[in-house]
Design a protein around this motif. Sequence first.
Motif, PDB file in Angstrom:
ATOM      1  N   LEU A 128      -0.899   6.251  -4.916  1.00 13.16           N
ATOM      2  CA  LEU A 128      -0.425   4.892  -4.720  1.00 13.16           C
ATOM      3  C   LEU A 128       0.760   4.612  -5.623  1.00 13.16           C
ATOM      4  N   CYS A 129       1.735   3.945  -5.076  1.00 13.40           N
ATOM      5  CA  CYS A 129       2.929   3.561  -5.826  1.00 13.40           C
ATOM      6  C   CYS A 129       2.532   2.690  -7.023  1.00 13.40           C
ATOM      7  N   LEU A 130       1.532   1.874  -6.836  1.00 15.88           N
ATOM      8  CA  LEU A 130       1.057   0.999  -7.905  1.00 15.88           C
ATOM      9  C   LEU A 130       0.608   1.810  -9.126  1.00 15.88           C
ATOM     10  N   PHE A 131       0.009   2.965  -8.882  1.00 17.45           N
ATOM     11  CA  PHE A 131      -0.417   3.849  -9.966  1.00 17.45           C
ATOM     12  C   PHE A 131       0.795   4.315 -10.779  1.00 17.45           C
ATOM     13  N   HIS A 132       1.852   4.705 -10.092  1.00 13.76           N
ATOM     14  CA  HIS A 132       3.070   5.138 -10.778  1.00 13.76           C
ATOM     15  C   HIS A 132       3.712   3.975 -11.541  1.00 13.76           C
ATOM     16  N   LEU A 133       3.673   2.791 -10.956  1.00 12.91           N
ATOM     17  CA  LEU A 133       4.238   1.621 -11.636  1.00 12.91           C
ATOM     18  C   LEU A 133       3.474   1.341 -12.931  1.00 12.91           C
ATOM     19  N   ALA A 134       2.162   1.431 -12.880  1.00  8.62           N
ATOM     20  CA  ALA A 134       1.355   1.236 -14.092  1.00  8.62           C
ATOM     21  C   ALA A 134       1.716   2.288 -15.144  1.00  8.62           C
ATOM     22  N   ASN A 155       0.821  -1.219   0.000  1.00  9.37           N
ATOM     23  CA  ASN A 155       0.000   0.000   0.000  1.00  9.37           C
ATOM     24  C   ASN A 155       0.850   1.262   0.000  1.00  9.37           C
ATOM     25  N   SER A 156       2.075   1.151  -0.454  1.00  4.97           N
ATOM     26  CA  SER A 156       3.002   2.277  -0.459  1.00  4.97           C
ATOM     27  C   SER A 156       2.436   3.446  -1.262  1.00  4.97           C
ATOM     28  N   ILE A 157       2.678   4.635  -0.738  1.00  9.02           N
ATOM     29  CA  ILE A 157       2.253   5.852  -1.432  1.00  9.02           C
ATOM     30  C   ILE A 157       3.456   6.764  -1.629  1.00  9.02           C
ATOM     31  N   THR A 158       3.356   7.624  -2.616  1.00  9.99           N
ATOM     32  CA  THR A 158       4.395   8.614  -2.869  1.00  9.99           C
ATOM     33  C   THR A 158       4.083   9.858  -2.039  1.00  9.99           C
ATOM     34  N   PRO A 159       5.042  10.772  -1.893  1.00 14.25           N
ATOM     35  CA  PRO A 159       4.785  11.971  -1.089  1.00 14.25           C
ATOM     36  C   PRO A 159       3.596  12.808  -1.563  1.00 14.25           C
TER      37      PRO A 159
END
Length: 109
Positions: free
Chosen positions: A87-93, A79-83
């Motif tokens: 969601l980190c998952l969004f950036h990965l996508a 569930n990592s988030i950026t500052p």
Amino acid sequence: MEFQSRNMQEQEEIRKMLLTECEQCRVHSDQQPRNDKLIAHWGAMLLQLAVITEDVPGKHELLKDSRAKLQRAIDINPNSITPDGQLCLFHLANAFYMTYIFEEDDAQA
């Protein structure tokens, strides 16, 4: 003409800022290797840097590094988030999508 020159200067300033952020993240991640937010931030900065980089091979390398950092953050904390609260998952996508867009070889894409 003046607009183009100013725009190029602004892009260069943004590029320098992103490179500085990436270097700070690298240094801090050596000290805090399990800090998922820091690693997610690093991956997101690499993604932004890839977007503004015009050199295609350089863009591919930045996207590869971005995907690796973002995946590492997710491995530490799903569930990592950026500052900025995303969601980190969004950036990965987004990193995978950008990789697909800039891939010249259809078989690779």
